[in-house]
Design a protein around this motif. Structure first.
Motif, short mmCIF file in Angstrom:
data_model
loop_
_atom_site.label_atom_id
_atom_site.label_comp_id
_atom_site.label_asym_id
_atom_site.label_seq_id
_atom_site.Cartn_x
_atom_site.Cartn_y
_atom_site.Cartn_z
N VAL A 48 0.84 -1.21 0.00
CA VAL A 48 0.00 0.00 0.00
C VAL A 48 0.87 1.25 0.00
N ILE A 49 1.91 1.26 0.83
CA ILE A 49 2.80 2.42 0.88
C ILE A 49 3.47 2.63 -0.47
N LEU A 50 3.97 1.55 -1.08
CA LEU A 50 4.61 1.67 -2.39
C LEU A 50 3.64 2.20 -3.44
N GLY A 51 2.41 1.71 -3.39
CA GLY A 51 1.40 2.19 -4.33
C GLY A 51 1.10 3.67 -4.15
N LEU A 52 1.01 4.10 -2.91
CA LEU A 52 0.74 5.52 -2.65
C LEU A 52 1.91 6.41 -3.06
N VAL A 53 3.12 5.93 -2.79
CA VAL A 53 4.31 6.68 -3.21
C VAL A 53 4.35 6.77 -4.74
N SER A 54 4.05 5.66 -5.40
CA SER A 54 4.05 5.66 -6.87
C SER A 54 2.94 6.52 -7.45
N MET A 55 1.86 6.67 -6.71
CA MET A 55 0.73 7.45 -7.20
C MET A 55 0.93 8.96 -7.00
N PHE A 56 1.54 9.35 -5.89
CA PHE A 56 1.61 10.77 -5.57
C PHE A 56 2.99 11.39 -5.75
N VAL A 57 4.06 10.70 -5.39
CA VAL A 57 5.40 11.28 -5.42
C VAL A 57 6.08 11.04 -6.77
N LYS A 58 5.97 9.83 -7.28
CA LYS A 58 6.68 9.45 -8.51
C LYS A 58 6.36 10.36 -9.70
N PRO A 59 5.10 10.72 -9.97
CA PRO A 59 4.84 11.59 -11.12
C PRO A 59 5.52 12.96 -11.01
N ILE A 60 5.58 13.50 -9.81
CA ILE A 60 6.25 14.80 -9.61
C ILE A 60 7.74 14.67 -9.89
N VAL A 61 8.35 13.61 -9.38
CA VAL A 61 9.78 13.39 -9.60
C VAL A 61 10.06 13.16 -11.09
N GLN A 62 9.18 12.44 -11.77
CA GLN A 62 9.37 12.18 -13.19
C GLN A 62 9.30 13.47 -14.01
N VAL A 70 15.40 12.00 -20.74
CA VAL A 70 15.66 12.11 -22.18
C VAL A 70 17.12 11.82 -22.50
N VAL A 71 18.03 12.41 -21.72
CA VAL A 71 19.47 12.23 -21.98
C VAL A 71 19.88 10.77 -21.81
N THR A 72 19.30 10.08 -20.84
CA THR A 72 19.68 8.68 -20.59
C THR A 72 18.79 7.69 -21.34
N LEU A 73 17.97 8.19 -22.25
CA LEU A 73 17.07 7.35 -23.04
C LEU A 73 16.15 6.51 -22.17
N GLY A 74 15.72 7.08 -21.06
CA GLY A 74 14.76 6.43 -20.20
C GLY A 74 15.35 5.62 -19.06
N LEU A 75 16.66 5.41 -19.06
CA LEU A 75 17.27 4.61 -18.00
C LEU A 75 17.18 5.29 -16.63
N PHE A 76 17.04 6.61 -16.63
CA PHE A 76 16.90 7.32 -15.35
C PHE A 76 15.60 6.95 -14.64
N LEU A 77 14.62 6.44 -15.39
CA LEU A 77 13.38 5.97 -14.77
C LEU A 77 13.65 4.82 -13.79
N TRP A 78 14.66 4.02 -14.09
CA TRP A 78 15.06 2.93 -13.21
C TRP A 78 15.59 3.50 -11.89
N VAL A 79 16.38 4.56 -11.98
CA VAL A 79 16.90 5.22 -10.78
C VAL A 79 15.74 5.84 -9.98
N ILE A 80 14.77 6.41 -10.66
CA ILE A 80 13.60 6.98 -9.98
C ILE A 80 12.84 5.87 -9.26
N ASN A 81 12.66 4.73 -9.90
CA ASN A 81 11.98 3.61 -9.25
C ASN A 81 12.74 3.13 -8.02
#
Length: 129
Positions: A48-62, A70-81
């Motif tokens: 539940v905590i992971l879902g809430l973090v992914s729902m509210f915090v992750k979009p802002i960070v992205q 863009v520079v890393t061709l999407g690999l930075f999304l892995w670091v965000i996760n």
């Protein structure tokens, strides 16, 4: 129904990461019946905590990280996760749930990869009804 699917997916993903990645663990017994009896509620709460973090915090960070993505061709999304997984572990620690991620580099990155793959697989299986 979508909420139940979301909860099931995150719970299974967290359980898989704790089982497969050394450095991600839930404190408690390690023997089969006792482990399931004691840890299922913790895994559910962390899901539940992971879902809430992914729902509210992750979009802002992205959005703030678009140039790096863009520079890393999407690999930075892995670091965000991985960062979202570390934030989840920190929040779980605040609630004294016993969910731990030892280090950002290997444990969190591999855990983020496991969680992403499990989410894809479970979503694919459940959405093919």
């Amino acid at each position: 129904m979508r909420m139940l699917t979301w909860l099931l997916t995150n719970t299974l993903a967290v359980a898989a990461a704790a089982w497969l990645v050394e450095g991600i663990y839930i404190t408690g017994p390690r023997q089969w019946p006792a482990e399931l009896e004691e840890k299922w509620l913790t895994v559910l709460a962390v899901g539940v905590i992971l879902g809430l973090v992914s729902m509210f915090v992750k979009p802002i960070v992205q959005v703030l990280s678009i140039p790096f993505i863009v520079v890393t061709l999407g690999l930075f999304l892995w670091v965000i996760n991985a960062g979202m997984l570390m934030l989840t572990a920190w929040l779980a620690d605040l609630f004294d749930l016993g969910f731990h991620v030892d280090d950002f580099f290997w444990a969190a990155l591999l855990g983020a990869l496991v969680i992403t793959v499990v989410n894809w697989v479970v979503d694919g299986v459940l959405m093919n009804d």
